[in-house]
Design an enzyme around this catalytic site. Structure first.
Site, PDB file in Angstrom:
ATOM      1  N   TYR A  31      10.959   9.057   1.431  1.00  0.00           N
ATOM      2  CA  TYR A  31      11.239   7.976   0.210  1.00  0.00           C
ATOM      3  C   TYR A  31      11.729   8.651  -1.066  1.00  0.00           C
ATOM      4  O   TYR A  31      11.816   7.537  -1.790  1.00  0.00           O
ATOM      5  CB  TYR A  31       9.818   7.371  -0.079  1.00  0.00           C
ATOM      6  N   HIS A  77      12.747  -2.448   2.839  1.00  0.00           N
ATOM      7  CA  HIS A  77      11.998  -0.979   3.150  1.00  0.00           C
ATOM      8  C   HIS A  77      13.016   0.108   2.768  1.00  0.00           C
ATOM      9  O   HIS A  77      14.160   0.073   3.131  1.00  0.00           O
ATOM     10  CB  HIS A  77      12.017  -1.207   4.735  1.00  0.00           C
ATOM     11  N   ILE A  78      12.410   1.107   2.088  1.00  0.00           N
ATOM     12  CA  ILE A  78      13.265   2.066   1.655  1.00  0.00           C
ATOM     13  C   ILE A  78      13.693   2.927   2.614  1.00  0.00           C
ATOM     14  O   ILE A  78      15.028   3.401   2.732  1.00  0.00           O
ATOM     15  CB  ILE A  78      12.261   3.070   0.765  1.00  0.00           C
ATOM     16  N   SER A  79      12.939   3.278   3.636  1.00  0.00           N
ATOM     17  CA  SER A  79      13.416   3.928   4.885  1.00  0.00           C
ATOM     18  C   SER A  79      14.029   3.042   5.868  1.00  0.00           C
ATOM     19  O   SER A  79      13.953   1.956   5.846  1.00  0.00           O
ATOM     20  CB  SER A  79      12.174   4.640   5.451  1.00  0.00           C
ATOM     21  N   ALA A 102       2.859  -0.752   5.031  1.00  0.00           N
ATOM     22  CA  ALA A 102       2.652  -0.695   6.361  1.00  0.00           C
ATOM     23  C   ALA A 102       2.176  -2.048   6.774  1.00  0.00           C
ATOM     24  O   ALA A 102       2.003  -2.494   7.955  1.00  0.00           O
ATOM     25  CB  ALA A 102       1.368   0.234   6.298  1.00  0.00           C
ATOM     26  N   PRO A 139       0.987  -1.256  -0.078  1.00  0.00           N
ATOM     27  CA  PRO A 139       0.011  -0.198  -0.002  1.00  0.00           C
ATOM     28  C   PRO A 139       0.851   1.158  -0.018  1.00  0.00           C
ATOM     29  O   PRO A 139       1.768   1.439   0.748  1.00  0.00           O
ATOM     30  CB  PRO A 139      -0.658  -0.062   1.252  1.00  0.00           C
ATOM     31  N   ASN A 140       0.410   2.166  -0.840  1.00  0.00           N
ATOM     32  CA  ASN A 140       0.855   3.508  -0.842  1.00  0.00           C
ATOM     33  C   ASN A 140       2.391   3.669  -1.560  1.00  0.00           C
ATOM     34  O   ASN A 140       2.762   4.767  -1.950  1.00  0.00           O
ATOM     35  CB  ASN A 140       0.883   4.417   0.355  1.00  0.00           C
ATOM     36  N   HIS A 178       3.980  -4.403   9.185  1.00  0.00           N
ATOM     37  CA  HIS A 178       3.883  -4.302  10.722  1.00  0.00           C
ATOM     38  C   HIS A 178       2.392  -4.896  11.131  1.00  0.00           C
ATOM     39  O   HIS A 178       2.289  -4.830  12.586  1.00  0.00           O
ATOM     40  CB  HIS A 178       3.959  -2.845  11.018  1.00  0.00           C
ATOM     41  N   ARG A 225      12.480   5.280  12.875  1.00  0.00           N
ATOM     42  CA  ARG A 225      11.236   5.909  12.984  1.00  0.00           C
ATOM     43  C   ARG A 225      10.238   5.401  14.188  1.00  0.00           C
ATOM     44  O   ARG A 225      10.742   4.987  15.044  1.00  0.00           O
ATOM     45  CB  ARG A 225      10.589   5.581  11.578  1.00  0.00           C
ATOM     46  N   ASP A 269       1.641 -15.425   6.585  1.00  0.00           N
ATOM     47  CA  ASP A 269       1.203 -16.947   6.367  1.00  0.00           C
ATOM     48  C   ASP A 269       1.364 -17.341   4.832  1.00  0.00           C
ATOM     49  O   ASP A 269       1.718 -18.423   4.359  1.00  0.00           O
ATOM     50  CB  ASP A 269      -0.241 -17.243   6.551  1.00  0.00           C
ATOM     51  N   GLU A 278      12.813  -9.221   1.896  1.00  0.00           N
ATOM     52  CA  GLU A 278      11.790  -7.961   2.265  1.00  0.00           C
ATOM     53  C   GLU A 278      12.752  -6.673   2.059  1.00  0.00           C
ATOM     54  O   GLU A 278      14.051  -6.540   2.573  1.00  0.00           O
ATOM     55  CB  GLU A 278      11.726  -8.273   3.684  1.00  0.00           C
ATOM     56  N   ASN A 338       8.229  -5.185  -0.709  1.00  0.00           N
ATOM     57  CA  ASN A 338       7.954  -4.148   0.246  1.00  0.00           C
ATOM     58  C   ASN A 338       6.458  -4.312   0.693  1.00  0.00           C
ATOM     59  O   ASN A 338       5.905  -3.703  -0.062  1.00  0.00           O
ATOM     60  CB  ASN A 338       8.536  -2.857  -0.290  1.00  0.00           C
ATOM     61  N   ARG A 376       6.893   0.733  13.635  1.00  0.00           N
ATOM     62  CA  ARG A 376       7.331   0.347  12.306  1.00  0.00           C
ATOM     63  C   ARG A 376       8.516  -0.538  12.572  1.00  0.00           C
ATOM     64  O   ARG A 376       9.236  -1.076  11.773  1.00  0.00           O
ATOM     65  CB  ARG A 376       7.989   1.392  11.597  1.00  0.00           C
ATOM     66  N   ARG A 411       4.959  11.016  -2.511  1.00  0.00           N
ATOM     67  CA  ARG A 411       4.424  11.107  -1.229  1.00  0.00           C
ATOM     68  C   ARG A 411       5.685  11.059  -0.224  1.00  0.00           C
ATOM     69  O   ARG A 411       6.684  10.348  -0.572  1.00  0.00           O
ATOM     70  CB  ARG A 411       3.950   9.606  -1.139  1.00  0.00           C
TER      71      ARG A 411
HETATM   72  C1  DQA Z   1       7.957   1.249   4.023  1.00  0.00           C
HETATM   73  C2  DQA Z   1       8.115   1.460   5.539  1.00  0.00           C
HETATM   74  C3  DQA Z   1       6.797   1.299   6.310  1.00  0.00           C
HETATM   75  O1  DQA Z   1       6.725   1.289   7.514  1.00  0.00           O
HETATM   76  C4  DQA Z   1       5.563   2.117   5.524  1.00  0.00           C
HETATM   77  O2  DQA Z   1       4.522   1.889   6.046  1.00  0.00           O
HETATM   78  C5  DQA Z   1       5.827   2.298   3.983  1.00  0.00           C
HETATM   79  C6  DQA Z   1       7.100   2.283   3.640  1.00  0.00           C
HETATM   80  C7  DQA Z   1       9.532   1.440   3.504  1.00  0.00           C
HETATM   81  O3  DQA Z   1       9.684   1.082   2.234  1.00  0.00           O
HETATM   82  O4  DQA Z   1      10.235   2.236   4.196  1.00  0.00           O
HETATM   83  O5  DQA Z   1       4.914   2.122   3.495  1.00  0.00           O
HETATM   84  O6  DQA Z   1       7.703  -0.082   3.760  1.00  0.00           O
END
Ligand code: DQA
Length: 149
Positions: free
Chosen positions: A24, A101-103, A78, A11-12, A81, A108, A88, A99, A75, A112, A19
């Protein structure tokens, strides 16, 4: 036969480049997908790039990867978490899972810091910006090549 890597974004992440660019960056998801596809060609991997804002859709694609994918780079945004359903589904997938995560999620908010997906991941790349996807692709290529030798 060329192995297929499922590149899944949650998502997002469709809003990358628009964003919270201070967190990011300015690179778009289309840029990332194009870069992974090019790198995939170099690594003799084909890449199936998919993004959804819906948990169930991500679960469905992970299940699809059981039949058509050799590895997953994910990735989960959210959902990392919160989602036992994604965990599963990944547990039912036999190939390598990386896995991304960009950040740096550990620098943070505390919510997270934990990821259900990390319980299944073979590798986790955190805080390397969008380069994390390239690193994940290279890691997957190495694991798959080692597995074939
Ligand atoms: C994220 C970190 C997550 O906590 C956040 O909800 C994201 C992006 C990252 O790529 O850093 O949407 O997965």
């Amino acid at each position: 036969m060329t192995c297929t890597v499922y590149l899944l974004n949650g998502p997002n992440l469709n809003l990358l480049g628009k964003r919270q660019t201070e967190i990011y960056g300015n690179t778009t998801l289309a840029d990332i997908e194009a870069s992974c596809s090019t790198l995939g060609t170099e690594l003799s991997l084909s890449v199936r790039s998919l993004q959804s804002n819906c948990e169930g859709q991500l679960v469905t694609w992970i299940q699809e990867a059981r039949d058509y994918g050799a590895a997953i780079v994910i990735n989960p945004g959210a959902y990392s978490h919160t989602s036992i359903a994604i965990l599963d589904a990944l547990k039912a997938f036999e190939g390598p899972v990386i896995e991304v995560h960009i950040s740096n999620v550990h620098a943070r908010e505390s919510f997270r810091h934990d990821s259900f997906v990390s319980l299944r991941a073979d590798g986790i790349i955190v805080g390397c910006g969008v380069q994390g996807y390239d690193l994940a692709m290279r890691r997957v290529a190495k694991i798959l090549a080692d597995g074939q030798s």
